[in-house]
Write a protein that holds these residues in place. Structure first.
Motif, PDB file in Angstrom:
ATOM      1  N   TYR A   3      -0.678   8.203   1.413  1.00  0.00           N
ATOM      2  CA  TYR A   3      -1.006   6.810   1.717  1.00  0.00           C
ATOM      3  C   TYR A   3      -0.121   5.848   0.916  1.00  0.00           C
ATOM      4  O   TYR A   3       0.299   4.801   1.428  1.00  0.00           O
ATOM      5  CB  TYR A   3      -2.482   6.534   1.405  1.00  0.00           C
ATOM      6  CG  TYR A   3      -3.446   7.144   2.387  1.00  0.00           C
ATOM      7  CD1 TYR A   3      -3.272   6.983   3.753  1.00  0.00           C
ATOM      8  CD2 TYR A   3      -4.542   7.891   1.942  1.00  0.00           C
ATOM      9  CE1 TYR A   3      -4.164   7.548   4.660  1.00  0.00           C
ATOM     10  CE2 TYR A   3      -5.432   8.449   2.844  1.00  0.00           C
ATOM     11  CZ  TYR A   3      -5.242   8.277   4.199  1.00  0.00           C
ATOM     12  OH  TYR A   3      -6.130   8.839   5.095  1.00  0.00           O
ATOM     13  N   LEU A   6       3.291   5.749   2.531  1.00  0.00           N
ATOM     14  CA  LEU A   6       3.252   4.981   3.779  1.00  0.00           C
ATOM     15  C   LEU A   6       3.166   3.482   3.487  1.00  0.00           C
ATOM     16  O   LEU A   6       3.815   2.672   4.163  1.00  0.00           O
ATOM     17  CB  LEU A   6       2.062   5.423   4.632  1.00  0.00           C
ATOM     18  CG  LEU A   6       2.170   6.821   5.255  1.00  0.00           C
ATOM     19  CD1 LEU A   6       0.840   7.232   5.879  1.00  0.00           C
ATOM     20  CD2 LEU A   6       3.282   6.865   6.301  1.00  0.00           C
ATOM     21  N   ALA A   7       2.382   3.110   2.477  1.00  0.00           N
ATOM     22  CA  ALA A   7       2.263   1.699   2.105  1.00  0.00           C
ATOM     23  C   ALA A   7       3.602   1.165   1.601  1.00  0.00           C
ATOM     24  O   ALA A   7       4.013   0.046   1.941  1.00  0.00           O
ATOM     25  CB  ALA A   7       1.183   1.525   1.034  1.00  0.00           C
ATOM     26  N   ASN A 221       1.034  -1.932   5.654  1.00  0.00           N
ATOM     27  CA  ASN A 221       1.141  -2.027   4.207  1.00  0.00           C
ATOM     28  C   ASN A 221      -0.236  -2.204   3.576  1.00  0.00           C
ATOM     29  O   ASN A 221      -0.583  -1.536   2.599  1.00  0.00           O
ATOM     30  CB  ASN A 221       2.058  -3.212   3.864  1.00  0.00           C
ATOM     31  CG  ASN A 221       2.084  -3.533   2.389  1.00  0.00           C
ATOM     32  OD1 ASN A 221       2.020  -2.655   1.545  1.00  0.00           O
ATOM     33  ND2 ASN A 221       2.163  -4.813   2.069  1.00  0.00           N
ATOM     34  N   PHE A 224      -2.810   1.036   4.397  1.00  0.00           N
ATOM     35  CA  PHE A 224      -2.464   2.255   3.654  1.00  0.00           C
ATOM     36  C   PHE A 224      -2.678   2.068   2.155  1.00  0.00           C
ATOM     37  O   PHE A 224      -3.053   3.016   1.451  1.00  0.00           O
ATOM     38  CB  PHE A 224      -1.020   2.660   3.951  1.00  0.00           C
ATOM     39  CG  PHE A 224      -0.813   3.189   5.343  1.00  0.00           C
ATOM     40  CD1 PHE A 224      -1.655   4.167   5.868  1.00  0.00           C
ATOM     41  CD2 PHE A 224       0.208   2.707   6.145  1.00  0.00           C
ATOM     42  CE1 PHE A 224      -1.481   4.654   7.158  1.00  0.00           C
ATOM     43  CE2 PHE A 224       0.391   3.184   7.431  1.00  0.00           C
ATOM     44  CZ  PHE A 224      -0.454   4.156   7.945  1.00  0.00           C
ATOM     45  N   TYR A 225      -2.450   0.854   1.659  1.00  0.00           N
ATOM     46  CA  TYR A 225      -2.694   0.576   0.247  1.00  0.00           C
ATOM     47  C   TYR A 225      -4.189   0.687  -0.065  1.00  0.00           C
ATOM     48  O   TYR A 225      -4.585   1.265  -1.089  1.00  0.00           O
ATOM     49  CB  TYR A 225      -2.158  -0.814  -0.094  1.00  0.00           C
ATOM     50  CG  TYR A 225      -2.239  -1.176  -1.552  1.00  0.00           C
ATOM     51  CD1 TYR A 225      -1.622  -0.384  -2.518  1.00  0.00           C
ATOM     52  CD2 TYR A 225      -2.903  -2.323  -1.975  1.00  0.00           C
ATOM     53  CE1 TYR A 225      -1.678  -0.723  -3.868  1.00  0.00           C
ATOM     54  CE2 TYR A 225      -2.960  -2.668  -3.317  1.00  0.00           C
ATOM     55  CZ  TYR A 225      -2.352  -1.862  -4.256  1.00  0.00           C
ATOM     56  OH  TYR A 225      -2.410  -2.197  -5.574  1.00  0.00           O
ATOM     57  N   ARG A 227      -6.370   2.467   1.666  1.00  0.00           N
ATOM     58  CA  ARG A 227      -6.715   3.892   1.790  1.00  0.00           C
ATOM     59  C   ARG A 227      -6.287   4.666   0.541  1.00  0.00           C
ATOM     60  O   ARG A 227      -6.977   5.592   0.112  1.00  0.00           O
ATOM     61  CB  ARG A 227      -6.041   4.489   3.023  1.00  0.00           C
ATOM     62  CG  ARG A 227      -6.487   3.904   4.356  1.00  0.00           C
ATOM     63  CD  ARG A 227      -7.949   4.098   4.601  1.00  0.00           C
ATOM     64  NE  ARG A 227      -8.312   3.698   5.957  1.00  0.00           N
ATOM     65  CZ  ARG A 227      -9.484   3.173   6.290  1.00  0.00           C
ATOM     66  NH1 ARG A 227     -10.404   2.974   5.359  1.00  0.00           N
ATOM     67  NH2 ARG A 227      -9.743   2.845   7.547  1.00  0.00           N
ATOM     68  N   ALA A 228      -5.151   4.297  -0.039  1.00  0.00           N
ATOM     69  CA  ALA A 228      -4.691   4.971  -1.255  1.00  0.00           C
ATOM     70  C   ALA A 228      -5.679   4.747  -2.398  1.00  0.00           C
ATOM     71  O   ALA A 228      -6.004   5.682  -3.149  1.00  0.00           O
ATOM     72  CB  ALA A 228      -3.309   4.458  -1.646  1.00  0.00           C
ATOM     73  N   GLN A 230      -8.827   4.150  -2.041  1.00  0.00           N
ATOM     74  CA  GLN A 230     -10.040   4.900  -1.712  1.00  0.00           C
ATOM     75  C   GLN A 230      -9.866   6.391  -2.022  1.00  0.00           C
ATOM     76  O   GLN A 230     -10.780   7.039  -2.524  1.00  0.00           O
ATOM     77  CB  GLN A 230     -10.392   4.706  -0.237  1.00  0.00           C
ATOM     78  CG  GLN A 230     -10.865   3.297   0.087  1.00  0.00           C
ATOM     79  CD  GLN A 230     -11.055   3.071   1.580  1.00  0.00           C
ATOM     80  OE1 GLN A 230     -10.471   3.761   2.406  1.00  0.00           O
ATOM     81  NE2 GLN A 230     -11.863   2.085   1.927  1.00  0.00           N
ATOM     82  N   ALA A 231      -8.682   6.929  -1.706  1.00  0.00           N
ATOM     83  CA  ALA A 231      -8.422   8.345  -1.934  1.00  0.00           C
ATOM     84  C   ALA A 231      -8.292   8.665  -3.424  1.00  0.00           C
ATOM     85  O   ALA A 231      -8.620   9.780  -3.855  1.00  0.00           O
ATOM     86  CB  ALA A 231      -7.149   8.771  -1.199  1.00  0.00           C
TER      87      ALA A 231
END
Length: 284
Positions: A3, A6-7, A221, A224-225, A227-228, A230-231
């Motif tokens: 993520y 991708l961001a 951007n 994905f940021y 989600r990062a 969150q992960a």
């Protein structure tokens, strides 16, 4: 980590699209306006925000309005910075804006100032001075080359401070995002209507399609940021540092290799110092 990558890619892609827009005759003002059509629609589709929270007492509408005004204006400033100063300086200036945000966190939000963060702030200011220096250019070119990155630097810091203000109010992220994108859409199109009325532009399908593509990258951007984070919920500093360092590094590679942007040794030293400043500023 996927993520974050991708961001980073989407963030640099925004600058690349802004760089290519002028080459292909795209009206950047229109593209920025249509970008907010895409981000608003994608926010509704992906996050399904509950807008009831926006009508509750205490909703941070001052922050929303401030963001609605600043987002399109600073996006246009970013486009001008990419045009006059290049992707390398513009992306680094955008990411170094965290230096001003940290100062605001200490002064306005009561956050404790550590030695590492203070060192990062000091080094970041030096890095910014090194990056915007442009010797050997004519006066007008040199002025534009440092003025626009400086506006990006301060503007994105102001946006981040308003984000902190909105977050402190407790409004859900998705609803906040929907509100600020919707307001930014209104402001961006108001600017373009003003240009249309004065005969300085005309709306075209081509510019609209370019803007929707820009909005897709801009939204990517953001999503994905998020989600990062969150992960890697227990490692926010890692996400923040990796994102900022990644954008500076990839922006430098793309700017110098793909677009042949010319940087002096002092500019290159500034980019390197920016990376070190980000590491220091994001340490606990």
């Amino acid at each position: 980590m996927l993520y974050i990558l991708l961001a980073i890619g989407c963030s640099v892609l925004v600058s690349v699209l802004l760089k290519l827009a002028r080459r292909h005759g795209i009206d950047v003002g229109q593209a920025v306006a249509w970008n907010y059509v895409a981000t608003s629609a994608l926010t509704a589709w992906v996050f399904h925000p509950s807008l009831d929270t926006l009508a509750r007492p205490g909703a941070p509408w001052i922050g929303f309005v401030g963001l609605g005004l600043l987002l399109p204006v600073i996006f246009l400033a970013l486009a001008a910075s990419v045009r006059h100063a290049g992707i390398v300086r513009s992306d680094a200036a955008q990411r170094l804006s965290l230096i001003v945000s940290l100062l605001a966190a200490f002064l306005l939000f009561g956050e404790a100032a550590s030695a590492f963060k203070l060192a990062g702030i000091g080094l970041g200011l030096v890095a910014m001075a090194c990056m915007v220096w442009r010797g050997g250019a004519d006066e007008a070119e040199a002025s534009a080359a440092w003025w626009w990155p400086l506006i990006v630097f301060v503007g994105f810091a102001a946006i981040d401070i308003l984000f902190k203000h909105v977050a402190q109010a407790g409004t859900p992220f998705a609803a906040s995002l929907q509100a600020m994108f919707a307001l930014a859409l209104v402001v961006a199109f108001a600017i373009q209507l003003g240009r249309r009325i004065t005969g300085r532009m005309r709306f075209t399908v081509r510019d609209a399609l370019a803007g929707l593509l820009l909005g897709l990258a801009n939204f990517g951007n953001i999503v994905f940021y998020v989600r990062a984070h969150q992960a890697l919920a227990d490692q926010p500093s890692l996400v923040f540092a990796a994102m900022n360092l990644g954008v500076v590094a990839l922006g430098a590679l793309v700017g110098t290799l793909a677009f042949r942007e010319k940087l002096s040794r002092l500019n290159l030293a500034g980019v390197a110092l920016a990376a070190v400043a980000i590491v220091l500023a994001t340490r606990g």
